[in-house]
Write an enzyme that holds these catalytic residues in place. Structure first.
Site, mmCIF file in Angstrom:
data_model
loop_
_atom_site.group_PDB
_atom_site.id
_atom_site.type_symbol
_atom_site.label_atom_id
_atom_site.label_comp_id
_atom_site.label_asym_id
_atom_site.label_seq_id
_atom_site.Cartn_x
_atom_site.Cartn_y
_atom_site.Cartn_z
ATOM 1 N N HIS A 132 8.921 -1.164 2.445
ATOM 2 C CA HIS A 132 9.209 -1.355 1.135
ATOM 3 C C HIS A 132 8.034 -2.179 0.422
ATOM 4 O O HIS A 132 7.868 -2.048 -0.741
ATOM 5 C CB HIS A 132 10.386 -2.494 1.109
ATOM 6 C CG HIS A 132 10.784 -3.126 -0.163
ATOM 7 N ND1 HIS A 132 11.570 -2.585 -0.835
ATOM 8 C CD2 HIS A 132 10.659 -3.951 -0.805
ATOM 9 C CE1 HIS A 132 12.035 -3.468 -1.887
ATOM 10 N NE2 HIS A 132 11.004 -4.134 -1.985
ATOM 11 N N GLU A 133 7.376 -2.885 1.055
ATOM 12 C CA GLU A 133 6.202 -3.477 0.558
ATOM 13 C C GLU A 133 4.993 -2.833 0.152
ATOM 14 O O GLU A 133 4.534 -2.841 -0.906
ATOM 15 C CB GLU A 133 5.574 -4.921 1.586
ATOM 16 C CG GLU A 133 6.851 -6.152 1.865
ATOM 17 C CD GLU A 133 7.413 -6.510 0.522
ATOM 18 O OE1 GLU A 133 6.635 -6.899 -0.505
ATOM 19 O OE2 GLU A 133 8.519 -7.057 0.310
ATOM 20 N N HIS A 136 5.762 -1.038 -3.052
ATOM 21 C CA HIS A 136 5.478 -1.650 -4.117
ATOM 22 C C HIS A 136 3.789 -1.602 -4.446
ATOM 23 O O HIS A 136 3.455 -1.434 -5.658
ATOM 24 C CB HIS A 136 5.814 -3.361 -3.966
ATOM 25 C CG HIS A 136 7.180 -3.436 -4.199
ATOM 26 N ND1 HIS A 136 7.809 -3.505 -5.220
ATOM 27 C CD2 HIS A 136 7.978 -4.471 -3.432
ATOM 28 C CE1 HIS A 136 8.955 -4.033 -5.267
ATOM 29 N NE2 HIS A 136 9.300 -4.582 -4.109
#
Length: 270
Positions: A132-133, A136
Site C-alpha cells: 500500500h505504501e 502511494h
C-alpha cells in the site's frame, strides 16, 4: 509585479501545467506540479530527520524480517511498473512507536511502526501494508497532495521560480499528514487510499504473498476498538469499504499469486 515578471510567470505556469497533467498508474487523471527530483530530495531529508528524532528498532531479527518482506514487494514493483516511476533506491526503517501506522515518503523511504507489526499478524499482512505504501509512492500521491494543499504559488516557491526559499522537511511531513509522532492524520484522499489499496494488493500478490491476507489485515485493524468516525467525516475509507474494495479485486490478485513462487520471509517477532 512587472509585465516581464507576469509574462515569465505565465510561461512557467504553462510549462508546469503541460508537464504535470498526467495519469496515475491506474489511469486516474492527476495534477502533480513538483519535479520528481525535488520531491525525492525533500523525502530523503525528511526521512533523515525522522530517524534522528524518533527511536529506531535495533533488533536484527525484526529488521531482517521487515527488510525481507519489503524487499520482495519492491522487487515485484520493479517488475510490474516502468523504471521512471521507481526510486533508484529504497530504504525501510522500523520505528519504536505503538501507533499502528506506516508511511512512505518520496524518494523511496518507508517507515513502519512497531504498533503496525502487532496488527499485521503475518508476513503477508505486513506485505499488504508495505505494498500500500509503495503504491502511494509509485502513484505520486505525495506530489499530488502537496500541489493541492500548498497551491501553485507555494509550489513555485519550492521549485525556485519566485524565490530561493526551500520547503522544509516539516512542511513536507505536514502536507503528507505525518505528525511529529509518526501518526497519520488524514494523509491522502479517498481516491488516493483506494488507488494505493488496489496497487498494493497486486504488488503483494506478485511478490508471492497470499492476497487474501490483505482482507484479514483490515479486519485486524477494525478489531482494534475505539470505533471509527463515519466514512463521510474522514478521507480514509472505512474498514468495511476497504475490505469490499479488496475483495472485488481478489480474483486477478490470486492469479498473480499462483503464477509466482511463494515468498519465504520469516514472521516478525517482537
Amino acid at each position: 509585479m512587472t509585465k516581464l515578471c507576469i509574462k515569465t510567470l505565465l510561461v512557467v505556469l504553462t510549462w508546469l501545467g503541460l508537464a504535470a497533467c498526467q495519469e496515475s498508474p491506474t489511469g486516474r487523471d492527476q495534477l502533480a506540479l513538483l519535479p520528481d527530483t525535488v520531491m525525492a530530495d525533500m523525502g530523503r531529508k525528511a526521512f533523515a530527520e525522522l530517524k534522528r528524532s524518533q527511536p529506531l528498532v535495533t533488533d536484527p531479527g525484526i529488521n531482517a524480517a521487515v527488510q525481507c518482506i519489503a524487499g520482495k514487494v519492491i522487487a515485484a514493483a520493479r517488475d510490474e511498473f516502468p523504471p521512471e516511476l521507481m526510486p533508484d533506491d529504497w530504504e525501510v526503517a522500523v520505528f519504536l512507536n505503538p501507533a499502528p501506522n506506516a508511511f512512505a515518503l518520496p524518494g523511496g523511504k518507508i517507515g513502519v511502526n512497531t504498533g503496525m507489526l502487532e496488527v499485521a499478524a503475518s508476513p503477508a499482512q505486513l506485505a499488504a501494508v508495505i505494498g500500500h505504501e509503495v503504491g502511494h509512492v509509485l502513484a505520486d500521491h505525495g506530489n499530488e497532495r502537496m500541489t493541492q494543499q500548498l497551491g501553485i504559488e507555494s509550489v513555485l516557491y519550492v521549485v525556485g521560480f519566485l524565490s530561493e526559499g526551500e520547503m522544509g522537511q516539516q512542511q513536507l511531513l505536514q502536507a503528507l499528514g505525518i505528525g511529529s509522532q509518526l501518526g497519520i492524520s488524514l494523509p491522502f484522499s479517498r481516491a488516493h487510499e483506494r488507488e494505493a489499496d488496489v496497487m498494493g494488493l497486486g504488488l503483494m500478490a506478485a511478490a508471492g504473498f497470499e492476497p487474501d491476507q490483505s482482507v484479514q489485515l483490515w479486519r485486524n485493524m477494525a478489531a482494534l476498538g475505539g470505533g471509527q468516525p463515519p466514512e463521510f467525516l474522514s478521507t480514509h475509507p472505512a474498514n468495511e469499504s476497504r475490505i469490499k474494495l479488496l475483495e472485488a479485486g481478489m480474483a486477478p490478485a490470486r492469479e498473480l499469486y499462483r503464477a509466482v513462487s511463494p515468498a519465504n520471509c520469516p514472521p516478525v517477532v517482537l
